[in-house]
Structures are given as C-alpha cells and as structure tokens.
Design an enzyme around this catalytic site. Structure first.
Site, PDB file in Angstrom:
ATOM      1  N   LYS A  13       0.832  -1.215   0.000  1.00  0.00           N
ATOM      2  CA  LYS A  13       0.000   0.000   0.000  1.00  0.00           C
ATOM      3  C   LYS A  13       0.866   1.265   0.000  1.00  0.00           C
ATOM      4  CE  LYS A  13      -1.912  -0.982   3.967  1.00  0.00           C
ATOM      5  NZ  LYS A  13      -1.106  -2.178   4.349  1.00  0.00           N
ATOM      6  N   ARG A  88      -8.700   1.545  10.047  1.00  0.00           N
ATOM      7  CA  ARG A  88      -8.318   0.163  10.351  1.00  0.00           C
ATOM      8  C   ARG A  88      -9.313  -0.499  11.285  1.00  0.00           C
ATOM      9  NH1 ARG A  88      -2.449   0.828   9.384  1.00  0.00           N
ATOM     10  NH2 ARG A  88      -1.335  -1.030   9.998  1.00  0.00           N
ATOM     11  N   ARG A 127      11.969  -5.811   4.279  1.00  0.00           N
ATOM     12  CA  ARG A 127      11.875  -4.355   4.054  1.00  0.00           C
ATOM     13  C   ARG A 127      12.989  -3.617   4.789  1.00  0.00           C
ATOM     14  NH1 ARG A 127       6.317  -1.494   5.160  1.00  0.00           N
ATOM     15  NH2 ARG A 127       6.537  -2.543   7.162  1.00  0.00           N
ATOM     16  N   ARG A 160      12.524  -1.673  10.406  1.00  0.00           N
ATOM     17  CA  ARG A 160      11.534  -1.207  11.382  1.00  0.00           C
ATOM     18  C   ARG A 160      11.437  -2.192  12.545  1.00  0.00           C
ATOM     19  NH1 ARG A 160       6.184   0.557   8.001  1.00  0.00           N
ATOM     20  NH2 ARG A 160       5.207  -0.615   9.684  1.00  0.00           N
ATOM     21  N   ARG A 171       0.923  -8.570  13.827  1.00  0.00           N
ATOM     22  CA  ARG A 171       0.266  -7.556  12.983  1.00  0.00           C
ATOM     23  C   ARG A 171      -0.729  -8.206  12.030  1.00  0.00           C
ATOM     24  NH1 ARG A 171       5.312  -4.954  10.429  1.00  0.00           N
ATOM     25  NH2 ARG A 171       3.896  -3.670   9.208  1.00  0.00           N
TER      26      ARG A 171
HETATM   27  P1  AP5 Z   1       4.925  -1.541   1.728  1.00  0.00           P
HETATM   28  O1  AP5 Z   1       4.474  -0.779   0.543  1.00  0.00           O
HETATM   29  O2  AP5 Z   1       5.724  -0.829   2.762  1.00  0.00           O
HETATM   30  O3  AP5 Z   1       3.696  -2.326   2.383  1.00  0.00           O
HETATM   31  P2  AP5 Z   1       2.438  -1.756   3.177  1.00  0.00           P
HETATM   32  O4  AP5 Z   1       1.222  -2.422   2.641  1.00  0.00           O
HETATM   33  O5  AP5 Z   1       2.436  -0.265   3.179  1.00  0.00           O
HETATM   34  O6  AP5 Z   1       2.747  -2.360   4.595  1.00  0.00           O
HETATM   35  P3  AP5 Z   1       3.052  -1.655   5.995  1.00  0.00           P
HETATM   36  O7  AP5 Z   1       3.785  -2.668   6.815  1.00  0.00           O
HETATM   37  O8  AP5 Z   1       3.731  -0.340   5.866  1.00  0.00           O
HETATM   38  O9  AP5 Z   1       1.659  -1.467   6.519  1.00  0.00           O
HETATM   39  P4  AP5 Z   1       1.158  -1.563   7.923  1.00  0.00           P
HETATM   40  O10 AP5 Z   1      -0.231  -1.325   7.600  1.00  0.00           O
HETATM   41  O11 AP5 Z   1       1.385  -2.716   8.780  1.00  0.00           O
HETATM   42  O12 AP5 Z   1       2.061  -0.490   8.689  1.00  0.00           O
HETATM   43  P5  AP5 Z   1       1.763   1.008   9.049  1.00  0.00           P
HETATM   44  O13 AP5 Z   1       3.013   1.728   8.853  1.00  0.00           O
HETATM   45  O14 AP5 Z   1       0.521   1.474   8.398  1.00  0.00           O
HETATM   46  O15 AP5 Z   1       5.777  -2.799   1.186  1.00  0.00           O
HETATM   47  C1  AP5 Z   1       6.381  -3.725   2.061  1.00  0.00           C
HETATM   48  C2  AP5 Z   1       7.705  -4.223   1.429  1.00  0.00           C
HETATM   49  O16 AP5 Z   1       7.418  -4.914   0.210  1.00  0.00           O
HETATM   50  C3  AP5 Z   1       8.684  -3.115   1.039  1.00  0.00           C
HETATM   51  O17 AP5 Z   1       9.972  -3.575   1.310  1.00  0.00           O
HETATM   52  C4  AP5 Z   1       8.500  -2.922  -0.468  1.00  0.00           C
HETATM   53  O18 AP5 Z   1       9.715  -2.521  -1.071  1.00  0.00           O
HETATM   54  C5  AP5 Z   1       8.075  -4.324  -0.911  1.00  0.00           C
HETATM   55  N1  AP5 Z   1       7.092  -4.306  -1.992  1.00  0.00           N
HETATM   56  C6  AP5 Z   1       6.001  -3.476  -2.107  1.00  0.00           C
HETATM   57  N2  AP5 Z   1       5.284  -3.790  -3.219  1.00  0.00           N
HETATM   58  C7  AP5 Z   1       5.915  -4.848  -3.800  1.00  0.00           C
HETATM   59  C8  AP5 Z   1       5.639  -5.631  -4.963  1.00  0.00           C
HETATM   60  N3  AP5 Z   1       4.552  -5.390  -5.729  1.00  0.00           N
HETATM   61  N4  AP5 Z   1       6.469  -6.631  -5.275  1.00  0.00           N
HETATM   62  C9  AP5 Z   1       7.562  -6.899  -4.495  1.00  0.00           C
HETATM   63  N5  AP5 Z   1       7.881  -6.199  -3.377  1.00  0.00           N
HETATM   64  C10 AP5 Z   1       7.058  -5.181  -3.026  1.00  0.00           C
HETATM   65  O19 AP5 Z   1       1.425   0.883  10.599  1.00  0.00           O
HETATM   66  C11 AP5 Z   1       2.409   0.613  11.570  1.00  0.00           C
HETATM   67  C12 AP5 Z   1       1.765   0.606  12.959  1.00  0.00           C
HETATM   68  O20 AP5 Z   1       1.200   1.899  13.252  1.00  0.00           O
HETATM   69  C13 AP5 Z   1       0.588  -0.372  13.132  1.00  0.00           C
HETATM   70  O21 AP5 Z   1       1.019  -1.681  13.445  1.00  0.00           O
HETATM   71  C14 AP5 Z   1      -0.160   0.300  14.301  1.00  0.00           C
HETATM   72  O22 AP5 Z   1       0.495   0.078  15.520  1.00  0.00           O
HETATM   73  C15 AP5 Z   1      -0.036   1.778  13.971  1.00  0.00           C
HETATM   74  N6  AP5 Z   1      -1.144   2.262  13.113  1.00  0.00           N
HETATM   75  C16 AP5 Z   1      -1.043   2.733  11.843  1.00  0.00           C
HETATM   76  N7  AP5 Z   1      -2.261   3.085  11.384  1.00  0.00           N
HETATM   77  C17 AP5 Z   1      -3.141   2.835  12.380  1.00  0.00           C
HETATM   78  C18 AP5 Z   1      -4.545   2.973  12.491  1.00  0.00           C
HETATM   79  N8  AP5 Z   1      -5.300   3.443  11.475  1.00  0.00           N
HETATM   80  N9  AP5 Z   1      -5.133   2.594  13.658  1.00  0.00           N
HETATM   81  C19 AP5 Z   1      -4.392   2.141  14.698  1.00  0.00           C
HETATM   82  N10 AP5 Z   1      -3.054   1.967  14.644  1.00  0.00           N
HETATM   83  C20 AP5 Z   1      -2.428   2.319  13.493  1.00  0.00           C
END
Ligand code: AP5
Length: 218
Positions: A13, A88, A127, A160, A171
C-alpha cells in the site's frame, strides 16, 4: 479524488501510494508514517503510540483519528488524498465518513489489496527503510544500488522494529481481527474495488492507475 488503500501489512500500500500520489498530484497520507514521525519527535502522542506500534497492536482509535482528520483538513488535501493505513477499525471508518459528510464530501473508492500471507511475511521481513528520507526498499525485490544506503539521499537504511518475525505475525492477526471486516463495510457501501497485492510492482500499479483514473473521471 478521495481514496482509501486497504489491505494487510506488506501488501504494498505504502509503496504504491507514494508513486501514485505523484502521478495524480494528491497527497499520500500514511497513518503509520504520521505516527512514526510523532515517535521520532517524542511528542506526547508519539510516546503513547510507541508501545502499541512496537508490539504490532493498533493505537487507540481516538489518537489516530484525530491525527488523520487534522491532516486531511489541510489545504493540500482539498483536491483529494490517498489514505494508506487508515481506517483500520469500523469505528475509524465511521468517524471518517461522518467527518467528510460534515463538509459535504465522501470517499470515491476504497481499494482492497488482496495479498497472500506468505507474500506479506516475505516482504515485511525483507523491508528496509531510509532513516533520512523514508523511502522503502526490499533486500531482494527492490534492493538499493549500494547495500544499506539510500539511492536518493545516501541515508542509512534500517529495519523497522515491527518488521521482526514475531511482531509481523501479530500484525497479521490484528489485521484479520480488526481491519478485515472493513472489506464488507465498504462492499456494502458500494465503494470497494479490488486489486491483487501479490502482483509485481508495475503490474499492480497499472491496475491501480486504471481505478484511480475511473474515480477521477466519475
Ligand atoms: P509496503 O508498501 O511498505 O507495504 P504496506 O502495505 O504499506 O505495509 P506496511 O507494513 O507499511 O503497513 P502496515 O499497515 O502494517 O504499517 P503502518 O506503517 O501502516 O511494502 C512492504 C515491502 O514490500 C517493502 O519492502 C516494499 O519494497 C516491498 N514491496 C512493495 N510492493 C511490492 C511488490 N509489488 N512486489 C515486491 N515487493 C514489493 O502501521 C504501523 C503501525 O502503526 C501499526 O502496526 C499500528 O500500531 C499503527 N497504526 C497505523 N495506522 C493505524 C490505524 N489506522 N489505527 C491504529 N493503529 C495504526
């Protein structure tokens, strides 16, 4: 154009939102990035959020909702935004709907990245993120030109805290319990579009661009 990216951790995403926000000239609003900034600044919100994030749990709805509503009320989001990682929970989704409707707005589409568990785990474990400019890499799929160093700003890459294997599992469980029900919430609201998160970057981006162009034209 107001878009939500919904899907499990590691679905791609954030990577896709960063590219598409440039292509469509709308801000990429990442709840995770906003929280990580607060943690780095050691603000009151950051100090509260850190423990939840390190354990792979959701931070309380009221904290994250306030941050997001403030962010999308800023001038640069008047023409739209891509929301990545928010909402979420059903409570977050309802609050978002209510706050947009107060200013006679609504979401245009919610794009669900359907992604296999093994793909998510492999992507998250590999990542690496630039500590200076925040760009994401992957040790196999998208490696930097020089090991451990950002191509764009020469910053150092780090893993991270929540990308360690045990936290990844947690997660994914939290996602299934708390966030997956939003698929039906948005399906019932007629907003849900689906892409495969398992696809290679360029293929997924083509599918997403088509959906965004359709939403823009509507
Ligand atoms: P990436 O694009 O970073 O994946 P993502 O879907 O964004 O995954 P995240 O881990 O960032 O999402 P998340 O939802 O767990 O974390 P967030 O930061 O929101 O890609 C991942 C890897 O794959 C990268 O290395 C990339 O290079 C590679 N890649 C991407 N696309 C690819 C492809 N097509 N092919 C091959 N490789 C690819 O949240 C972190 C924490 O914050 C949560 O755990 C929670 O504690 C808190 N938080 C955030 N939002 C909320 C909320 N709304 N409510 C409550 N807590 C929240």
């Amino acid at each position: 154009m107001r878009i939500v990216f919904l899907g499990p951790p590691g679905a791609g995403k954030g990577t896709q939102a960063a590219l598409l926000s440039k292509k469509f000239s709308i801000p990429h609003v990442s709840s995770g990035d906003l929280l990580r900034e607060a943690v780095t600044e050691k603000s009151a919100i950051g100090l509260k959020a850190k423990g939840y994030m390190d354990r792979g749990e959701l931070v309380p709805d009221e904290i994250i909702t306030r941050i997001i509503i403030d962010r999308i009320s800023r001038g640069d989001a008047k023409t739209g935004f891509i929301l990545d990682g928010f909402p979420r929970t059903e409570r977050q989704a309802k609050t978002l709907d209510e706050s947009l409707s107060k200013v006679s707005l609504s979401l245009d589409a919610v794009i669900y990245f359907e992604t296999s568990k093994n793909v998510c785990v492999e992507r998250l474990a590999g990542r690496r993120v630039c500590g200076k400019c925040g760009v994401n890499y992957h040790i196999k799929n998208m490696p930097p030109r020089k090991d451990g160093i950002c191509d764009h700003c020469q910053g150092e890459l780090y893993q991270r805290n929540d990308d360690k294997v045990d936290t990844i599992e947690n997660r994914l469980t939290v996602y299934s319990q708390m966030t997956k029900p939003l698929i039906d919430y948005y399906k019932n609201g007629g907003l849900l579009k689906e892409v495969s998160g398992d696809l290679e970057l360029e293929e997924a981006q083509r599918d997403l661009s088509d959906i965004l162009r359709e939403a823009q034209a509507a």
